[in-house]
Design a protein around this motif. Structure first.
Motif, PDB file in Angstrom:
ATOM      1  N   PRO A  40       0.827  -1.207   0.000  1.00 46.09           N
ATOM      2  CA  PRO A  40       0.000   0.000   0.000  1.00 46.09           C
ATOM      3  C   PRO A  40       0.861   1.255   0.000  1.00 46.09           C
ATOM      4  CG  PRO A  40      -0.760  -1.574   1.650  1.00 46.09           C
ATOM      5  CD  PRO A  40       0.557  -2.077   1.155  1.00 46.09           C
ATOM      6  N   GLY A  41       0.283   2.340  -0.504  1.00 45.15           N
ATOM      7  CA  GLY A  41       1.015   3.590  -0.549  1.00 45.15           C
ATOM      8  C   GLY A  41       1.912   3.726  -1.762  1.00 45.15           C
ATOM      9  N   THR A  42       1.846   2.754  -2.666  1.00 50.75           N
ATOM     10  CA  THR A  42       2.597   2.819  -3.920  1.00 50.75           C
ATOM     11  C   THR A  42       1.606   2.818  -5.078  1.00 50.75           C
ATOM     12  OG1 THR A  42       2.785   0.398  -4.139  1.00 50.75           O
ATOM     13  CG2 THR A  42       4.509   1.538  -2.888  1.00 50.75           C
ATOM     14  N   LYS A  43       2.093   3.170  -6.251  1.00 52.59           N
ATOM     15  CA  LYS A  43       1.236   3.131  -7.433  1.00 52.59           C
ATOM     16  C   LYS A  43       1.266   1.737  -8.043  1.00 52.59           C
ATOM     17  CE  LYS A  43       0.746   7.938  -8.639  1.00 52.59           C
ATOM     18  NZ  LYS A  43       0.719   8.949  -9.736  1.00 52.59           N
ATOM     19  N   VAL A  44       0.085   1.254  -8.380  1.00 57.64           N
ATOM     20  CA  VAL A  44      -0.095  -0.117  -8.847  1.00 57.64           C
ATOM     21  C   VAL A  44      -0.820  -0.081 -10.193  1.00 57.64           C
ATOM     22  CG1 VAL A  44      -1.149  -2.344  -8.308  1.00 57.64           C
ATOM     23  CG2 VAL A  44      -0.272  -0.894  -6.463  1.00 57.64           C
ATOM     24  N   LEU A  45      -0.476  -0.974 -11.094  1.00 51.16           N
ATOM     25  CA  LEU A  45      -1.190  -1.057 -12.365  1.00 51.16           C
ATOM     26  C   LEU A  45      -2.612  -1.545 -12.122  1.00 51.16           C
ATOM     27  CD1 LEU A  45       1.540  -2.486 -14.763  1.00 51.16           C
ATOM     28  CD2 LEU A  45       0.643  -0.153 -14.653  1.00 51.16           C
ATOM     29  N   LEU A  46      -3.573  -0.693 -12.474  1.00 52.58           N
ATOM     30  CA  LEU A  46      -4.991  -0.947 -12.209  1.00 52.58           C
ATOM     31  C   LEU A  46      -5.729  -0.985 -13.536  1.00 52.58           C
ATOM     32  CD1 LEU A  46      -7.047  -1.144  -9.774  1.00 52.58           C
ATOM     33  CD2 LEU A  46      -7.472   1.294 -10.180  1.00 52.58           C
ATOM     34  N   LEU A  47      -6.561  -2.004 -13.718  1.00 48.16           N
ATOM     35  CA  LEU A  47      -7.278  -2.206 -14.968  1.00 48.16           C
ATOM     36  C   LEU A  47      -8.720  -1.729 -14.819  1.00 48.16           C
ATOM     37  CD1 LEU A  47      -6.694  -3.545 -17.769  1.00 48.16           C
ATOM     38  CD2 LEU A  47      -7.649  -5.652 -16.813  1.00 48.16           C
ATOM     39  N   ALA A  64      -8.286   8.110   0.629  1.00 48.99           N
ATOM     40  CA  ALA A  64      -8.495   9.059   1.723  1.00 48.99           C
ATOM     41  C   ALA A  64      -9.133  10.319   1.156  1.00 48.99           C
ATOM     42  CB  ALA A  64      -7.177   9.386   2.416  1.00 48.99           C
ATOM     43  N   PRO A  65     -10.476  10.393   1.128  1.00 53.28           N
ATOM     44  CA  PRO A  65     -11.132  11.609   0.626  1.00 53.28           C
ATOM     45  C   PRO A  65     -10.793  12.803   1.508  1.00 53.28           C
ATOM     46  CG  PRO A  65     -12.709  10.161   1.700  1.00 53.28           C
ATOM     47  CD  PRO A  65     -11.424   9.392   1.603  1.00 53.28           C
ATOM     48  N   GLY A  66     -11.113  13.995   1.026  1.00 53.76           N
ATOM     49  CA  GLY A  66     -10.706  15.204   1.714  1.00 53.76           C
ATOM     50  C   GLY A  66     -11.143  15.321   3.153  1.00 53.76           C
ATOM     51  N   TRP A  67     -12.297  14.762   3.479  1.00 55.67           N
ATOM     52  CA  TRP A  67     -12.818  14.877   4.850  1.00 55.67           C
ATOM     53  C   TRP A  67     -12.258  13.803   5.784  1.00 55.67           C
ATOM     54  CZ3 TRP A  67     -15.356  10.416   6.185  1.00 55.67           C
ATOM     55  CH2 TRP A  67     -15.869   9.634   5.139  1.00 55.67           C
ATOM     56  N   TRP A  68     -11.507  12.864   5.250  1.00 49.85           N
ATOM     57  CA  TRP A  68     -10.967  11.754   6.041  1.00 49.85           C
ATOM     58  C   TRP A  68      -9.667  12.206   6.710  1.00 49.85           C
ATOM     59  CZ3 TRP A  68     -12.856   7.303   7.722  1.00 49.85           C
ATOM     60  CH2 TRP A  68     -12.014   6.272   8.108  1.00 49.85           C
ATOM     61  N   ASP A  69      -9.609  12.173   8.050  1.00 44.80           N
ATOM     62  CA  ASP A  69      -8.431  12.665   8.767  1.00 44.80           C
ATOM     63  C   ASP A  69      -7.581  11.550   9.359  1.00 44.80           C
ATOM     64  OD1 ASP A  69     -10.140  11.813  10.704  1.00 44.80           O
ATOM     65  OD2 ASP A  69     -10.143  13.670  11.876  1.00 44.80           O
ATOM     66  N   LYS A  70      -7.666  10.371   8.739  1.00 48.47           N
ATOM     67  CA  LYS A  70      -6.895   9.220   9.190  1.00 48.47           C
ATOM     68  C   LYS A  70      -6.044   8.711   8.032  1.00 48.47           C
ATOM     69  CE  LYS A  70     -10.656   7.893  12.333  1.00 48.47           C
ATOM     70  NZ  LYS A  70     -11.645   6.846  12.681  1.00 48.47           N
ATOM     71  N   PRO A  71      -5.144   7.750   8.294  1.00 47.09           N
ATOM     72  CA  PRO A  71      -4.358   7.191   7.191  1.00 47.09           C
ATOM     73  C   PRO A  71      -5.264   6.592   6.117  1.00 47.09           C
ATOM     74  CG  PRO A  71      -3.408   6.549   9.299  1.00 47.09           C
ATOM     75  CD  PRO A  71      -4.722   7.200   9.608  1.00 47.09           C
ATOM     76  N   PRO A  72      -4.820   6.577   4.860  1.00 48.81           N
ATOM     77  CA  PRO A  72      -5.635   6.014   3.780  1.00 48.81           C
ATOM     78  C   PRO A  72      -6.042   4.574   4.054  1.00 48.81           C
ATOM     79  CG  PRO A  72      -3.748   7.191   2.878  1.00 48.81           C
ATOM     80  CD  PRO A  72      -3.525   7.101   4.362  1.00 48.81           C
ATOM     81  N   LEU A  73      -7.255   4.237   3.668  1.00 50.68           N
ATOM     82  CA  LEU A  73      -7.737   2.860   3.754  1.00 50.68           C
ATOM     83  C   LEU A  73      -7.260   2.088   2.528  1.00 50.68           C
ATOM     84  CD1 LEU A  73     -11.400   3.558   4.910  1.00 50.68           C
ATOM     85  CD2 LEU A  73      -9.472   2.857   6.332  1.00 50.68           C
ATOM     86  N   ILE A  74      -7.033   0.788   2.690  1.00 48.48           N
ATOM     87  CA  ILE A  74      -6.534  -0.016   1.570  1.00 48.48           C
ATOM     88  C   ILE A  74      -7.501  -1.125   1.163  1.00 48.48           C
ATOM     89  CG2 ILE A  74      -4.137   0.483   2.134  1.00 48.48           C
ATOM     90  CD1 ILE A  74      -3.937  -2.417   3.248  1.00 48.48           C
ATOM     91  N   ASN A  75      -8.466  -1.448   2.018  1.00 49.38           N
ATOM     92  CA  ASN A  75      -9.450  -2.499   1.723  1.00 49.38           C
ATOM     93  C   ASN A  75     -10.857  -1.983   1.984  1.00 49.38           C
ATOM     94  OD1 ASN A  75      -7.309  -5.015   3.223  1.00 49.38           O
ATOM     95  ND2 ASN A  75      -7.473  -4.465   1.086  1.00 49.38           N
ATOM     96  N   ALA A  76     -11.827  -2.557   1.276  1.00 52.97           N
ATOM     97  CA  ALA A  76     -13.243  -2.269   1.504  1.00 52.97           C
ATOM     98  C   ALA A  76     -13.985  -3.594   1.588  1.00 52.97           C
ATOM     99  CB  ALA A  76     -13.813  -1.411   0.376  1.00 52.97           C
ATOM    100  N   ARG A  77     -14.855  -3.728   2.576  1.00 56.41           N
ATOM    101  CA  ARG A  77     -15.587  -4.985   2.761  1.00 56.41           C
ATOM    102  C   ARG A  77     -16.715  -5.118   1.748  1.00 56.41           C
ATOM    103  NH1 ARG A  77     -15.649  -7.711   8.027  1.00 56.41           N
ATOM    104  NH2 ARG A  77     -13.758  -7.113   9.137  1.00 56.41           N
TER     105      ARG A  77
END
Length: 223
Positions: A40-47, A64-77
């Motif tokens: 995470p935190g790197t650029k990845v080839l995304l299709l 991490a949208p503008g209103w999010w004040d925490k570290p970026p999320l990497i997964n979504a359930r």
């Protein structure tokens, strides 16, 4: 969850499972991608699909949208992404695929954590469902993408209770289509997921814990 994976083959070796050349707007590149420890935190080839053709873009892994004040999320359930405030729009309009050879999980053994590499038993690539802030060609370093995860079952639960949502090649192509709506995407996620018994795994070197290590030895079995 999914926090590390390998994306090491050539682009063509992944793309051949998904679409013929007429359906792609992707330059041919014979060089292997060669990333055995994508973090995470790197650029990845995304299709993803734009204008009825597949495109491949380097996109930041993290959201991490503008209103999010925490570290970026990497997964979504997968259970909640379609309806949550944070991910609903991404589910509707920002579906994509991360192709990979497999992913890593860590299992606690005694006072240490042992990494495992998980991959398809038949040797096919892994097509992980992703959602993100489209259009992806912008290269935005804050609002990038997340890998969609589901609950692990059968033997996979012995390694971790979550796993990336891996789709069959046919389901992966439908997942990316721009005319697929959110409800249909949910059906694809449920019906097109690759079953746990299609995967195998083995312990690998703890060197994978350091993101500076990138060689093919990272995915080799260790005793």
């Amino acid at each position: 969850m999914c926090g590390r994976f390998a994306q090491a083959q050539t682009r063509e070796e992944y793309l051949t499972y998904l679409a013929d050349e007429a359906e792609r707007d992707i330059p041919y590149d014979p060089e292997p991608i060669g990333r055995y420890n994508v973090a995470p935190g790197t650029k990845v080839l995304l299709l993803s699909e734009r204008n009825e053709a597949l495109h491949l873009d380097p996109v930041f892994w993290g959201y991490a949208p503008g209103w999010w004040d925490k570290p970026p999320l990497i997964n979504a359930r997968v259970e909640t992404a379609a309806t949550s405030r944070m991910f609903k729009n991404l589910w509707q309009h920002g579906r994509a695929i991360v192709f990979a050879d497999g992913w890593y999980e860590w299992k606690k053994q005694g006072d240490k954590k042992q990494p495992y590499f998980i991959h398809r038993s038949d040797g096919q690539p892994v097509f992980m469902a992703a959602i993100g802030s489209a259009p992806f060609e912008r290269g935005d370093d804050a609002e990038g993408f997340l890998i969609v995860t589901g609950a692990a079952d059968k033997g996979l639960i012995d390694i971790h209770d979550r796993r990336p949502l891996v789709l069959s090649p046919e389901a992966a192509r439908e997942w990316m289509r721009q005319d697929t709506d959110g409800k249909e995407a949910g059906e694809i996620a449920a019906d097109g997921a690759v079953a746990s018994d299609k995967f195998t795994w083995h312990p690998v070197t703890r060197a994978v814990g350091n993101i500076k290590n990138q060689g093919p030895e990272l995915i080799e079995p260790v005793t």
